[in-house]
Design an enzyme around this catalytic site. Structure first.
Site, PDB file in Angstrom:
ATOM      1  N   HIS A 130      30.363  44.292  39.917  1.00 12.38           N
ATOM      2  CA  HIS A 130      30.739  44.074  38.485  1.00 12.38           C
ATOM      3  C   HIS A 130      30.727  42.488  37.952  1.00 12.38           C
ATOM      4  O   HIS A 130      30.151  42.231  36.890  1.00 12.38           O
ATOM      5  CB  HIS A 130      32.287  44.359  38.448  1.00 12.38           C
ATOM      6  CG  HIS A 130      33.019  43.994  37.150  1.00 12.38           C
ATOM      7  ND1 HIS A 130      33.168  45.105  36.135  1.00 12.38           N
ATOM      8  CD2 HIS A 130      33.522  42.904  36.725  1.00 12.38           C
ATOM      9  CE1 HIS A 130      33.726  44.440  35.215  1.00 12.38           C
ATOM     10  NE2 HIS A 130      34.083  43.008  35.602  1.00 12.38           N
ATOM     11  N   GLU A 131      30.925  41.532  38.890  1.00  8.18           N
ATOM     12  CA  GLU A 131      30.890  40.359  38.598  1.00  8.18           C
ATOM     13  C   GLU A 131      29.437  39.590  38.171  1.00  8.18           C
ATOM     14  O   GLU A 131      29.068  39.132  37.378  1.00  8.18           O
ATOM     15  CB  GLU A 131      31.605  39.288  39.612  1.00  8.18           C
ATOM     16  CG  GLU A 131      33.100  39.474  39.844  1.00  8.18           C
ATOM     17  CD  GLU A 131      33.893  39.426  38.476  1.00  8.18           C
ATOM     18  OE1 GLU A 131      33.489  38.471  37.532  1.00  8.18           O
ATOM     19  OE2 GLU A 131      34.954  39.937  38.294  1.00  8.18           O
ATOM     20  N   HIS A 134      27.996  40.606  34.767  1.00  8.31           N
ATOM     21  CA  HIS A 134      28.450  40.035  33.814  1.00  8.31           C
ATOM     22  C   HIS A 134      27.312  38.703  33.596  1.00  8.31           C
ATOM     23  O   HIS A 134      26.992  38.356  32.556  1.00  8.31           O
ATOM     24  CB  HIS A 134      29.813  39.024  34.103  1.00  8.31           C
ATOM     25  CG  HIS A 134      31.023  39.885  33.822  1.00  8.31           C
ATOM     26  ND1 HIS A 134      31.222  40.375  32.420  1.00  8.31           N
ATOM     27  CD2 HIS A 134      32.333  40.095  34.263  1.00  8.31           C
ATOM     28  CE1 HIS A 134      32.475  40.985  32.206  1.00  8.31           C
ATOM     29  NE2 HIS A 134      32.769  40.810  33.563  1.00  8.31           N
ATOM     30  N   GLU A 194      33.423  44.023  29.197  1.00  7.76           N
ATOM     31  CA  GLU A 194      34.179  44.696  30.772  1.00  7.76           C
ATOM     32  C   GLU A 194      33.360  46.027  30.874  1.00  7.76           C
ATOM     33  O   GLU A 194      32.811  46.322  31.996  1.00  7.76           O
ATOM     34  CB  GLU A 194      35.611  44.601  30.420  1.00  7.76           C
ATOM     35  CG  GLU A 194      36.174  43.394  30.774  1.00  7.76           C
ATOM     36  CD  GLU A 194      35.885  42.883  31.970  1.00  7.76           C
ATOM     37  OE1 GLU A 194      36.378  43.268  33.046  1.00  7.76           O
ATOM     38  OE2 GLU A 194      35.195  41.652  32.335  1.00  7.76           O
TER      39      GLU A 194
HETATM   40 ZN   LIG Z   1      34.670  41.593  34.296  1.00  4.59          ZN
END
Ligand SMILES: [Zn+2]
Length: 276
Positions: A130-131, A134, A194
């Site tokens: 997830h990171e 980004h 997100e």
């Molecule tokens: Zn996030």
């Protein structure tokens, strides 16, 4: 929409901004005003500061465990994003905060507190995936660009009213753009960012051979941990029911990728390295 983005940039009085209108990996229109080089420099600088400020975990086994997971994830990053697997640097911070992050320039940070919440390799892979996503989707750049535009908003309105762009105003706007480094790079992301990081991240982890169902479990645990003293990660990544529902719904798309990865021999065994 892309036209609207360009019009907005032009109204702001800077034709150069119009060149920053781009499309994100999942097809969202986005305005990117900083060059990847600028973002990488800022990410690297912030990371160096964190390394000085925070205690670094020296325990070999802990580092091997987290590195094993991070390696498997970054191996799956498509080359079109401009990162090779060896471009990524991981640091495990000895800190009780339940947190993790990634920065432009290929910098990843995992706090030891996160290891207590992410119970296995697959759950930690969902956080790292997830990171990293980004960064790949340039969310930091998009967020900073939005802030710059907001700051330029007043100038833009006065420009439209005056129907002219004098050199002084233009100079002020350019100066505002140069202030990027002053904006925090670890601010909360928007809900759209997100969702996009959840999609890309779950895909990355599945392709790496990590069970994407564990992303759902991780965020369920995070949601349970909200309340009086919520984990640090929640301040930048709210564990909403919508998020959990979406991650669950996306399994129909990503679970087959996981099965395929397993069949092709991508079966990370990082849990064997996990400190007891
Ligand atoms: Zn996030």
């Amino acid at each position: 929409m892309l036209k609207a983005c360009k019009r907005l940039a032009l109204i702001a009085g800077l034709s150069a901004l119009a060149a920053g209108c781009a499309v994100s990996p999942t097809g969202e229109k986005t305005l990117l005003l900083n060059s990847p080089q600028q973002m990488n420099a800022m990410g690297t600088q912030s990371f160096e500061q964190m390394k000085e400020k925070l205690e670094i975990e020296k325990d070999k086994q802990t580092n091997r465990y987290v590195q094993c997971i991070a390696d498997a994830i970054v191996m799956q990053v498509p080359r079109e994003y401009g990162y090779a697997p060896q471009d990524w640097e991981l640091v495990v911070f000895k800190d009780e905060a339940v947190n993790a992050f990634a920065l432009p320039g290929g910098k990843m940070g995992v706090y030891t507190g996160m290891l207590k919440v992410a119970k296995n390799q697959d759950q930690l892979a969902s956080v790292i995936g997830h990171e990293v996503s980004h960064v790949l989707a340039q969310h930091g750049n998009a967020r900073m660009s939005q802030q710059m535009l907001t700051q330029l908003g007043i100038t833009a309105t006065s420009l439209v009213l005056a129907d002219q762009v004098d050199s002084k105003t233009q100079k002020a706007a350019v100066m505002a753009l140069g202030l990027g480094a002053q904006y925090g790079i670890l601010l909360p992301y928007s809900r759209a960012h997100e969702s996009e990081a959840d999609m890309l991240g779950q895909e990355l982890m599945a392709k790496a051979g990590f069970d994407p169902r564990e992303a759902v479990s991780l965020w369920q645990t995070m949601a349970e941990k909200g309340g009086a003293a919520p984990p640090e990660l929640l301040s930048t990544h709210p564990a909403s029911t919508t998020r959990i529902r979406k991650l669950d719904a996306q399994l129909s798309q990503y679970y087959p990728l996981y099965q395929q990865a397993q069949a092709e021999g991508r079966r990370p065994n990082c849990d064997a390295l996990k400190p007891r």
